[in-house]
Design an enzyme around this catalytic site. Structure first.
Site, PDB file in Angstrom:
ATOM      1  N   ASN A  28      -0.274  -3.357  -0.494  1.00  0.00           N
ATOM      2  CA  ASN A  28       0.307  -4.609  -0.032  1.00  0.00           C
ATOM      3  C   ASN A  28       1.723  -4.759  -0.560  1.00  0.00           C
ATOM      4  OD1 ASN A  28      -0.361  -5.771  -2.815  1.00  0.00           O
ATOM      5  ND2 ASN A  28      -2.399  -5.373  -1.988  1.00  0.00           N
ATOM      6  N   GLY A  45      -6.986  -7.763   3.872  1.00  0.00           N
ATOM      7  CA  GLY A  45      -7.892  -7.027   4.761  1.00  0.00           C
ATOM      8  C   GLY A  45      -7.439  -6.846   6.201  1.00  0.00           C
ATOM      9  N   SER A  74      -5.743 -10.006  -1.922  1.00  0.00           N
ATOM     10  CA  SER A  74      -6.511 -10.282  -3.140  1.00  0.00           C
ATOM     11  C   SER A  74      -5.698  -9.998  -4.399  1.00  0.00           C
ATOM     12  CB  SER A  74      -7.803  -9.457  -3.138  1.00  0.00           C
ATOM     13  OG  SER A  74      -7.499  -8.102  -2.920  1.00  0.00           O
ATOM     14  N   HIS A  96      -2.134   2.633  -3.626  1.00  0.00           N
ATOM     15  CA  HIS A  96      -2.929   3.604  -4.376  1.00  0.00           C
ATOM     16  C   HIS A  96      -2.465   5.000  -3.947  1.00  0.00           C
ATOM     17  CE1 HIS A  96      -6.504   0.865  -5.649  1.00  0.00           C
ATOM     18  NE2 HIS A  96      -5.383   0.171  -5.564  1.00  0.00           N
ATOM     19  N   ASP A 119      17.487   9.332 -11.177  1.00  0.00           N
ATOM     20  CA  ASP A 119      18.301   8.554 -10.224  1.00  0.00           C
ATOM     21  C   ASP A 119      17.730   7.152  -9.999  1.00  0.00           C
ATOM     22  OD1 ASP A 119      20.325  10.371  -9.695  1.00  0.00           O
ATOM     23  OD2 ASP A 119      19.229  11.351  -8.072  1.00  0.00           O
ATOM     24  N   TYR A 226      28.333   6.040  -7.741  1.00  0.00           N
ATOM     25  CA  TYR A 226      27.688   6.779  -6.655  1.00  0.00           C
ATOM     26  C   TYR A 226      27.764   5.965  -5.358  1.00  0.00           C
ATOM     27  CZ  TYR A 226      23.878   8.991  -4.049  1.00  0.00           C
ATOM     28  OH  TYR A 226      23.112   9.610  -3.096  1.00  0.00           O
TER      29      TYR A 226
HETATM   30 ZN    ZN Z   1      -5.135  -1.813  -6.175  1.00  0.00          ZN
END
Ligand code: ZN
Length: 230
Positions: A28, A45, A74, A96, A119, A226
């Protein structure tokens, strides 16, 4: 400004599967409009492809929902804790993603081993301590935020814009939603490079500090040079 944050949050959530950062709905993205103090986050969800801008819940920093009928992610309490504690951040990404999650599951910080890391991250990407049974049982998502904040005691969260939550996965942030998303992509790449580097050379040591300084500081901070000046 809030409308821009909504656009950025929608696009970033849609890009999570496109960039290979998530499986199913395990990720998320949120963003904050600092002028109003309002946070926009993915609803819980809902598939990334079905997501529309009107679906995005809008909350204040205390978690009161002001817009949207769908429940927020959540993980919302973790995102809000980070926005309250780190005033310089504008976006948070939780995934994940596989390589970073390997390090989180091993309970290991990712050491800086080369300029790809340097960097974007000024030193090791830390791993939190284990959460206590009490923290897991009560206000788990808020306590996840608190254990991240504790890990950054004495550290600048904008110099190392991400963390591995032990036995869980990475949370990454940035000055904006887009910046946070870039950092999430880089964290995943750096995690992969570091794991293979350790396999090729067991016992490898962190990179030369002078090279770390050179690469980080030429892109960040007051003496950065940069890229193009605008
Ligand atoms: Zn998680």
């Amino acid at each position: 400004m809030l409308e821009q944050v909504k656009q950025d949050v929608l696009r970033a959530n849609q890009r999570l599967p496109e960039e290979g950062l998530v499986t199913l709905t395990w990720g998320n993205v949120s963003g904050i409009d600092r002028a109003s103090g309002l946070v926009v986050i993915k609803p819980s969800g809902v598939g990334y492809k079905e997501l529309t801008i009107d679906d995005l819940p809008v909350l204040d920093l205390d978690g009161r929902q002001l817009e949207g009928t769908l429940n927020p992610s959540s993980d919302t309490a973790t995102h809000l804790a980070l926005y309250r504690a780190f005033p310089g951040i504008g976006g948070v990404v939780h995934t994940h993603s596989s390589w970073a999650t390997c390090w989180a599951q091993a309970g290991r910080a990712i050491p800086p081993l080369g300029t790809t890391h340097a960097d974007y991250f000024y030193g090791e990407i830390p791993c939190t301590r284990s959460m206590t049974d009490d923290e897991i049982a009560n206000d788990y998502e808020l306590e996840t935020g608190n254990v991240i904040i504790e890990t950054f005691t004495g550290r600048d969260p904008l110099e190392v814009p991400g963390v591995l939550v032990k036995e869980h996965a990475p949370f990454v942030w940035g000055t904006s939603v887009k910046n946070a998303f870039d950092n999430a992509i880089v964290l995943e790449e750096v995690a992969k490079l570091a794991m293979h580097s350790e396999q090729l050379r067991p016992g490898i040591q962190p990179m030369n500090q002078a090279l770390l300084d050179k690469h980080y500081l030429r892109k960040h901070g007051k003496n950065a040079y940069y890229g193009q000046r605008t």
